[in-house]
Design a protein around this motif. Structure first.
Motif, PDB file in Angstrom:
ATOM      1  N   ALA A 133       1.125  46.566  33.274  1.00 48.33           N
ATOM      2  CA  ALA A 133       0.849  45.537  32.525  1.00 48.33           C
ATOM      3  C   ALA A 133       0.335  46.019  31.040  1.00 48.33           C
ATOM      4  O   ALA A 133      -0.429  46.987  31.232  1.00 48.33           O
ATOM      5  CB  ALA A 133       0.173  44.367  32.947  1.00 48.33           C
ATOM      6  N   ALA A 134       0.329  45.045  30.143  1.00 45.45           N
ATOM      7  CA  ALA A 134      -0.389  45.384  28.855  1.00 45.45           C
ATOM      8  C   ALA A 134      -0.849  44.119  28.369  1.00 45.45           C
ATOM      9  O   ALA A 134      -0.165  43.088  28.286  1.00 45.45           O
ATOM     10  CB  ALA A 134       0.446  46.144  27.759  1.00 45.45           C
ATOM     11  N   SER A 135      -2.071  43.877  27.933  1.00 39.28           N
ATOM     12  CA  SER A 135      -2.496  42.760  27.254  1.00 39.28           C
ATOM     13  C   SER A 135      -3.341  42.905  25.849  1.00 39.28           C
ATOM     14  O   SER A 135      -4.034  44.033  25.993  1.00 39.28           O
ATOM     15  CB  SER A 135      -3.647  42.024  28.368  1.00 39.28           C
ATOM     16  N   THR A 136      -3.154  42.247  25.262  1.00 41.15           N
ATOM     17  CA  THR A 136      -3.776  42.372  23.624  1.00 41.15           C
ATOM     18  C   THR A 136      -4.612  40.995  23.417  1.00 41.15           C
ATOM     19  O   THR A 136      -4.042  39.942  23.718  1.00 41.15           O
ATOM     20  CB  THR A 136      -2.686  42.407  22.712  1.00 41.15           C
ATOM     21  N   ALA A 137      -5.816  41.258  23.159  1.00 40.20           N
ATOM     22  CA  ALA A 137      -6.803  40.251  22.767  1.00 40.20           C
ATOM     23  C   ALA A 137      -7.123  40.328  21.157  1.00 40.20           C
ATOM     24  O   ALA A 137      -7.346  41.386  20.831  1.00 40.20           O
ATOM     25  CB  ALA A 137      -8.035  40.158  23.752  1.00 40.20           C
ATOM     26  N   GLU A 180     -16.761  41.171  23.200  1.00 42.69           N
ATOM     27  CA  GLU A 180     -17.959  41.964  22.823  1.00 42.69           C
ATOM     28  C   GLU A 180     -18.037  42.795  21.875  1.00 42.69           C
ATOM     29  O   GLU A 180     -18.911  42.833  21.076  1.00 42.69           O
ATOM     30  CB  GLU A 180     -18.186  42.820  24.287  1.00 42.69           C
ATOM     31  N   LEU A 181     -16.835  43.339  21.377  1.00 47.04           N
ATOM     32  CA  LEU A 181     -16.705  44.322  20.154  1.00 47.04           C
ATOM     33  C   LEU A 181     -16.241  43.587  18.895  1.00 47.04           C
ATOM     34  O   LEU A 181     -16.334  44.326  17.938  1.00 47.04           O
ATOM     35  CB  LEU A 181     -16.039  45.581  20.648  1.00 47.04           C
ATOM     36  N   ASN A 182     -15.832  42.546  19.209  1.00 51.65           N
ATOM     37  CA  ASN A 182     -15.394  41.515  17.903  1.00 51.65           C
ATOM     38  C   ASN A 182     -14.138  42.633  17.033  1.00 51.65           C
ATOM     39  O   ASN A 182     -14.201  42.901  15.983  1.00 51.65           O
ATOM     40  CB  ASN A 182     -16.389  41.436  16.968  1.00 51.65           C
ATOM     41  N   ARG A 183     -13.202  42.921  17.959  1.00 50.48           N
ATOM     42  CA  ARG A 183     -11.851  43.730  17.594  1.00 50.48           C
ATOM     43  C   ARG A 183     -10.837  43.280  18.386  1.00 50.48           C
ATOM     44  O   ARG A 183     -10.986  43.071  19.401  1.00 50.48           O
ATOM     45  CB  ARG A 183     -12.363  45.275  17.336  1.00 50.48           C
ATOM     46  N   THR A 184      -9.747  43.731  17.758  1.00 43.90           N
ATOM     47  CA  THR A 184      -8.517  43.624  18.668  1.00 43.90           C
ATOM     48  C   THR A 184      -8.422  44.780  19.653  1.00 43.90           C
ATOM     49  O   THR A 184      -8.636  45.968  19.276  1.00 43.90           O
ATOM     50  CB  THR A 184      -7.111  43.822  17.867  1.00 43.90           C
ATOM     51  N   VAL A 185      -8.077  44.397  20.948  1.00 45.84           N
ATOM     52  CA  VAL A 185      -8.032  45.253  21.890  1.00 45.84           C
ATOM     53  C   VAL A 185      -6.847  45.195  22.741  1.00 45.84           C
ATOM     54  O   VAL A 185      -6.451  44.014  23.264  1.00 45.84           O
ATOM     55  CB  VAL A 185      -9.332  45.126  22.852  1.00 45.84           C
ATOM     56  N   THR A 186      -6.169  46.308  23.108  1.00 48.81           N
ATOM     57  CA  THR A 186      -4.996  45.997  23.910  1.00 48.81           C
ATOM     58  C   THR A 186      -5.389  47.115  25.229  1.00 48.81           C
ATOM     59  O   THR A 186      -5.939  48.012  25.287  1.00 48.81           O
ATOM     60  CB  THR A 186      -3.679  46.983  23.377  1.00 48.81           C
ATOM     61  N   VAL A 187      -5.050  46.447  26.223  1.00 48.07           N
ATOM     62  CA  VAL A 187      -5.302  47.112  27.505  1.00 48.07           C
ATOM     63  C   VAL A 187      -4.260  47.410  28.173  1.00 48.07           C
ATOM     64  O   VAL A 187      -3.438  46.446  28.551  1.00 48.07           O
ATOM     65  CB  VAL A 187      -6.323  46.324  28.663  1.00 48.07           C
ATOM     66  N   VAL A 188      -3.911  48.783  28.752  1.00 51.41           N
ATOM     67  CA  VAL A 188      -2.819  48.981  29.566  1.00 51.41           C
ATOM     68  C   VAL A 188      -2.991  49.558  30.729  1.00 51.41           C
ATOM     69  O   VAL A 188      -3.825  50.433  30.930  1.00 51.41           O
ATOM     70  CB  VAL A 188      -1.709  50.170  28.697  1.00 51.41           C
ATOM     71  N   MET A 189      -2.731  48.912  31.883  1.00 50.96           N
ATOM     72  CA  MET A 189      -2.918  49.358  33.308  1.00 50.96           C
ATOM     73  C   MET A 189      -1.833  49.724  33.931  1.00 50.96           C
ATOM     74  O   MET A 189      -0.852  49.058  33.815  1.00 50.96           O
ATOM     75  CB  MET A 189      -3.601  48.111  33.859  1.00 50.96           C
ATOM     76  N   GLY A 190      -2.010  50.714  34.697  1.00 52.33           N
ATOM     77  CA  GLY A 190      -1.029  51.235  35.711  1.00 52.33           C
ATOM     78  C   GLY A 190      -1.579  51.911  36.741  1.00 52.33           C
ATOM     79  O   GLY A 190      -2.239  53.004  36.819  1.00 52.33           O
TER      80      GLY A 190
END
Length: 106
Positions: A30-34, A67-77
């Motif tokens: 999965a990949a999620s971008t906030a 928390e960091l006030n930036r765009t973040v993508t988390v890729v999990m496997g």
């Protein structure tokens, strides 16, 4: 099982941030971008059918982006064969701990 191979990699991408969380048989589940909007943080998630990492990746991306006030993508496997419910809870706790440790270092 101790799941000692679970890891979090952080890759800065300009102002944005890519987090890669893996363990066991490494893959993309999965990949999620906030990202920030006028209404707060929004999250978009893409999950590979049959995988369950999306149950964590969206929350993780939103927590870090907030928390960091930036765009973040988390890729999990993360994949281990024949896990018990207790082992799944252990993986969730360990990945959460990895994320908290990363945030403390920022």
């Amino acid at each position: 099982m101790t799941f000692d191979d679970l890891q979090l990699q952080a890759i800065p991408m300009g102002r944005d941030l890519l987090l890669i969380i893996t363990g066991g048989e490494v893959h993309i589940g999965a990949a999620s971008t906030a990202y920030w909007t006028d209404q707060g943080t929004e999250v978009q998630t893409s999950a590979v059918p049959g995988h369950k990492e999306h149950t964590l990746s969206g929350d993780f991306a939103q927590r870090v982006a907030g928390e960091l006030n930036r765009t973040v993508t988390v890729v999990m496997g993360i994949h281990y064969d024949d896990l018990s419910q207790a082992e799944i809870k252990s993986i969730v706790a360990k990945t959460d701990s990895l994320l908290e440790e990363f945030l403390k270092q920022q």
